[in-house]
Write a protein that holds these residues in place. Structure first.
Motif, mmCIF file in Angstrom:
data_model
loop_
_atom_site.group_PDB
_atom_site.id
_atom_site.type_symbol
_atom_site.label_atom_id
_atom_site.label_comp_id
_atom_site.label_asym_id
_atom_site.label_seq_id
_atom_site.Cartn_x
_atom_site.Cartn_y
_atom_site.Cartn_z
ATOM 1 N N ILE A 21 -0.377 -3.376 8.371
ATOM 2 C CA ILE A 21 1.070 -3.387 8.101
ATOM 3 C C ILE A 21 1.685 -2.420 9.098
ATOM 4 C CG2 ILE A 21 2.870 -2.729 6.450
ATOM 5 C CD1 ILE A 21 0.872 -3.412 4.200
ATOM 6 N N ARG A 22 2.619 -2.904 9.947
ATOM 7 C CA ARG A 22 3.161 -2.017 10.982
ATOM 8 C C ARG A 22 4.601 -2.399 11.299
ATOM 9 N NH1 ARG A 22 4.085 -5.245 14.419
ATOM 10 N NH2 ARG A 22 5.296 -3.638 15.491
ATOM 11 N N GLY A 23 5.248 -1.509 12.083
ATOM 12 C CA GLY A 23 6.671 -1.681 12.354
ATOM 13 C C GLY A 23 7.443 -0.974 11.245
ATOM 14 N N ALA A 24 8.461 -0.232 11.663
ATOM 15 C CA ALA A 24 9.108 0.691 10.729
ATOM 16 C C ALA A 24 9.704 0.005 9.493
ATOM 17 C CB ALA A 24 10.186 1.475 11.477
ATOM 18 N N THR A 66 0.350 8.482 5.460
ATOM 19 C CA THR A 66 -0.342 7.476 6.278
ATOM 20 C C THR A 66 -0.030 7.598 7.765
ATOM 21 O OG1 THR A 66 1.465 5.960 5.770
ATOM 22 C CG2 THR A 66 -0.553 5.755 4.454
ATOM 23 N N ARG A 67 1.257 7.565 8.114
ATOM 24 C CA ARG A 67 1.672 7.659 9.528
ATOM 25 C C ARG A 67 2.923 8.531 9.574
ATOM 26 N NH1 ARG A 67 2.239 2.103 12.712
ATOM 27 N NH2 ARG A 67 1.942 3.448 14.522
ATOM 28 N N PRO A 68 3.031 9.407 10.581
ATOM 29 C CA PRO A 68 4.082 10.423 10.525
ATOM 30 C C PRO A 68 5.419 10.096 11.195
ATOM 31 C CG PRO A 68 2.555 10.943 12.285
ATOM 32 C CD PRO A 68 2.059 9.662 11.653
ATOM 33 N N HIS A 131 10.241 -4.420 24.311
ATOM 34 C CA HIS A 131 9.048 -3.569 24.298
ATOM 35 C C HIS A 131 8.565 -3.491 22.856
ATOM 36 C CE1 HIS A 131 6.287 -0.550 25.719
ATOM 37 N NE2 HIS A 131 6.754 0.370 24.887
ATOM 38 N N CYS A 132 7.263 -3.586 22.660
ATOM 39 C CA CYS A 132 6.648 -3.568 21.329
ATOM 40 C C CYS A 132 7.137 -4.757 20.502
ATOM 41 C CB CYS A 132 6.909 -2.237 20.625
ATOM 42 S SG CYS A 132 5.768 -1.918 19.252
ATOM 43 N N HIS A 133 7.110 -4.614 19.176
ATOM 44 C CA HIS A 133 7.601 -5.675 18.292
ATOM 45 C C HIS A 133 8.498 -5.032 17.256
ATOM 46 C CE1 HIS A 133 7.265 -7.831 14.355
ATOM 47 N NE2 HIS A 133 7.719 -8.798 15.118
ATOM 48 N N SER A 134 9.764 -5.395 17.280
ATOM 49 C CA SER A 134 10.740 -4.841 16.349
ATOM 50 C C SER A 134 11.464 -5.964 15.627
ATOM 51 C CB SER A 134 11.748 -3.986 17.121
ATOM 52 O OG SER A 134 12.967 -3.886 16.393
ATOM 53 N N THR A 135 11.386 -5.942 14.301
ATOM 54 C CA THR A 135 12.087 -6.973 13.526
ATOM 55 C C THR A 135 13.604 -6.794 13.634
ATOM 56 O OG1 THR A 135 11.840 -5.670 11.484
ATOM 57 C CG2 THR A 135 10.159 -7.327 11.928
ATOM 58 N N ASP A 136 14.048 -5.549 13.781
ATOM 59 C CA ASP A 136 15.495 -5.319 13.954
ATOM 60 C C ASP A 136 15.968 -5.906 15.286
ATOM 61 O OD1 ASP A 136 15.768 -4.084 11.501
ATOM 62 O OD2 ASP A 136 15.913 -2.041 12.286
ATOM 63 N N ALA A 137 15.185 -5.682 16.339
ATOM 64 C CA ALA A 137 15.557 -6.239 17.649
ATOM 65 C C ALA A 137 15.541 -7.766 17.610
ATOM 66 C CB ALA A 137 14.610 -5.715 18.732
ATOM 67 N N LEU A 138 14.513 -8.328 16.972
ATOM 68 C CA LEU A 138 14.422 -9.795 16.914
ATOM 69 C C LEU A 138 15.577 -10.393 16.115
ATOM 70 C CD1 LEU A 138 10.575 -10.325 16.564
ATOM 71 C CD2 LEU A 138 12.042 -10.998 18.471
ATOM 72 N N ASN A 211 10.652 5.656 19.633
ATOM 73 C CA ASN A 211 10.135 4.284 19.545
ATOM 74 C C ASN A 211 8.798 4.239 20.277
ATOM 75 O OD1 ASN A 211 10.491 1.493 18.684
ATOM 76 N ND2 ASN A 211 10.788 0.994 20.840
ATOM 77 N N LYS A 212 8.182 3.079 20.275
ATOM 78 C CA LYS A 212 6.852 2.874 20.875
ATOM 79 C C LYS A 212 6.737 3.532 22.243
ATOM 80 C CE LYS A 212 4.037 1.272 19.389
ATOM 81 N NZ LYS A 212 2.993 2.101 18.687
ATOM 82 N N ILE A 213 5.603 4.166 22.479
ATOM 83 C CA ILE A 213 5.334 4.837 23.754
ATOM 84 C C ILE A 213 5.647 3.868 24.916
ATOM 85 C CG2 ILE A 213 2.868 4.187 23.735
ATOM 86 C CD1 ILE A 213 4.089 7.616 24.846
ATOM 87 N N ILE A 236 18.107 3.077 7.841
ATOM 88 C CA ILE A 236 16.925 3.786 7.314
ATOM 89 C C ILE A 236 16.073 4.374 8.447
ATOM 90 C CG2 ILE A 236 16.613 2.633 5.081
ATOM 91 C CD1 ILE A 236 14.303 1.046 6.512
ATOM 92 N N LYS A 237 16.437 4.107 9.694
ATOM 93 C CA LYS A 237 15.735 4.725 10.831
ATOM 94 C C LYS A 237 16.322 6.089 11.186
ATOM 95 C CE LYS A 237 13.690 0.668 11.224
ATOM 96 N NZ LYS A 237 13.853 -0.212 12.379
ATOM 97 N N LEU A 238 17.421 6.467 10.529
ATOM 98 C CA LEU A 238 18.026 7.771 10.833
ATOM 99 C C LEU A 238 17.198 8.860 10.158
ATOM 100 C CD1 LEU A 238 21.818 6.903 10.436
ATOM 101 C CD2 LEU A 238 20.361 6.788 12.472
HETATM 102 C C1 RUB Z 1 6.378 -0.304 16.112
HETATM 103 C C2 RUB Z 1 7.599 0.045 16.903
HETATM 104 C C3 RUB Z 1 8.851 -0.747 16.620
HETATM 105 C C4 RUB Z 1 9.658 -0.010 15.544
HETATM 106 C C5 RUB Z 1 10.825 -0.856 15.043
HETATM 107 O O1 RUB Z 1 5.298 0.579 16.354
HETATM 108 O O2 RUB Z 1 7.625 0.954 17.707
HETATM 109 O O3 RUB Z 1 9.652 -0.850 17.754
HETATM 110 O O4 RUB Z 1 8.833 0.305 14.438
HETATM 111 O O5 RUB Z 1 10.347 -1.999 14.355
HETATM 112 P P1 RUB Z 1 3.886 0.306 15.626
HETATM 113 P P2 RUB Z 1 11.253 -2.695 13.212
HETATM 114 O O6 RUB Z 1 3.431 -1.036 16.037
HETATM 115 O O7 RUB Z 1 3.021 1.432 16.093
HETATM 116 O O8 RUB Z 1 4.141 0.398 14.123
HETATM 117 O O9 RUB Z 1 12.548 -3.047 13.859
HETATM 118 O O10 RUB Z 1 10.481 -3.905 12.768
HETATM 119 O O11 RUB Z 1 11.439 -1.690 12.117
#
Ligand code: RUB
Length: 318
Positions: A21-24, A66-68, A131-138, A211-213, A236-238
């Motif tokens: 389970i990943r992505g913020a 779990t993750r910081p 860059h990476c996978h973001s549901t907010d961006a998508l 965000n992702k390295i 909720i990202k603030l």
């Molecule tokens: C995921 C990542 C995503 C943000 C935003 O990192 O950096 O850009 O979490 O994602 P990881 P969302 O794969 O290490 O969890 O928009 O889906 O919250």
């Protein structure tokens, strides 16, 4: 003795730690759902309200640890455990269940709303670099496609875990034309991009975007190329702790994600570092797109104060 912990909390925590389970945003939702299961189980197992509350806080701590980096996780715990109230176990349970369902509704609504805001920045025929996978961006691309705009994407693969593959496949499902490139090709392909579009794990009070390295290097290159940088991030990202001078912890992950044991042994005595995130300074960000509209990064602190006040409580402690 410790109150029992739900299997749902254990397995959700394990899945977050292992990035199953990943992505913020996804992490926040999964944590809230696990707390709902915990509340149902704790209601049958707790003899007293105090015992119920203890079980909930213990579950919250397990998820918190779990993750910081993604603040959506503590913000989910804050929202749900912060609304826990009642004089008996059933009332306490119901308050948590109501808070979880309100939280999940808000997540869905926020993502749709910010998607429409972000889509307004995209013109018909535009190409975004991700860059990476973001549901907010998508969500922004999805809304633009729904508005009838033709959008193309240059997708960075995003080493070491290649979350770009997930982005590529989800963009394809939206009918978007996708070009996948290795991370080091980003600058070359910025010439073909009209926007850099990324998500966020945390946003600091100064407008810095965690965000992702690789996001910060991409943003610097994009600025040099004159390509605007848009960050899609629901509120909720603030990160409310940054209002009081705390910094955002950057997760360091296992070196095995970067190099296999045999290659490492061949090379000899080296250090391998694997930071999962970086900070893009606010001056490299053109717009932060939220469900409350778009903000220049310098203004995000106002929204943060409005939503969190001056301090962030930690209802999973205590
Ligand atoms: C995921 C990542 C995503 C943000 C935003 O990192 O950096 O850009 O979490 O994602 P990881 P969302 O794969 O290490 O969890 O928009 O889906 O919250």
């Amino acid at each position: 003795s410790d109150p029992p912990r739900s299997d749902a909390v254990e397995s959700t925590a394990d899945d977050i730690a292992s990035m199953e389970i990943r992505g913020a945003a996804t992490i926040a939702r999964a944590a809230a759902d696990a707390l709902a299961t915990q509340a149902r189980e704790a209601a049958t197992e707790s003899a007293t309200p105090a015992e119920f509350e203890r079980a909930m806080r213990r579950a919250g701590r397990r998820l918190y640890d779990t993750r910081p980096t993604a603040v959506s996780l503590p913000n989910a715990l804050r929202y749900t455990l912060g609304r826990m109230e009642g004089d008996d176990v059933e009332a306490l349970r119901d308050s948590v269940l109501a808070a979880v369902s309100a939280f999940v509704d808000r997540l869905d609504r926020a993502q749709n709303d910010l998607g429409r805001v972000g889509a307004n920045r995209l013109r018909d025929g535009d190409t975004v670099m991700t860059h990476c996978h973001s549901t907010d961006a998508l969500a922004c691309v999805e809304a633009a496609v729904e508005q009838g705009k033709d959008i193309s994407a240059i997708v960075k693969e995003t080493r070491p875990r290649n979350q770009g593959h997930i982005t590529a496949s989800q963009l394809r499902e939206l009918g978007v034309d996708v070009t996948l490139v290795v991370d080091s090709a980003a600058r070359r392909y910025l010439d073909d991009a009209d926007h850099v579009l990324v998500g966020a794990d945390s946003i600091a009070a100064d407008g810095g975007v965690v965000n992702k390295i690789g996001t910060s290097g991409l943003a610097v290159n994009a600025r040099e190329r004159g390509v605007p940088i848009m960050v899609a991030a629901q509120t909720i990202k603030l990160h409310p702790d940054t209002l009081t001078g705390h910094t955002v912890e950057i997760e360091m992950r296992d070196e095995a994600e970067v190099i296999d044991e045999a290659s490492r042994a061949d090379i000899g005595d080296i250090t391998v570092e694997n930071p999962a995130f970086d900070v893009t300074p606010p001056r490299y960000v053109d717009a932060i797109v939220t469900e409350s509209g778009q903000f220049p990064p310098e203004s995000i602190v106002t929204l943060m104060r409005e939503l969190f006040g001056e301090s962030a409580d930690r209802p999973w402690e205590g």
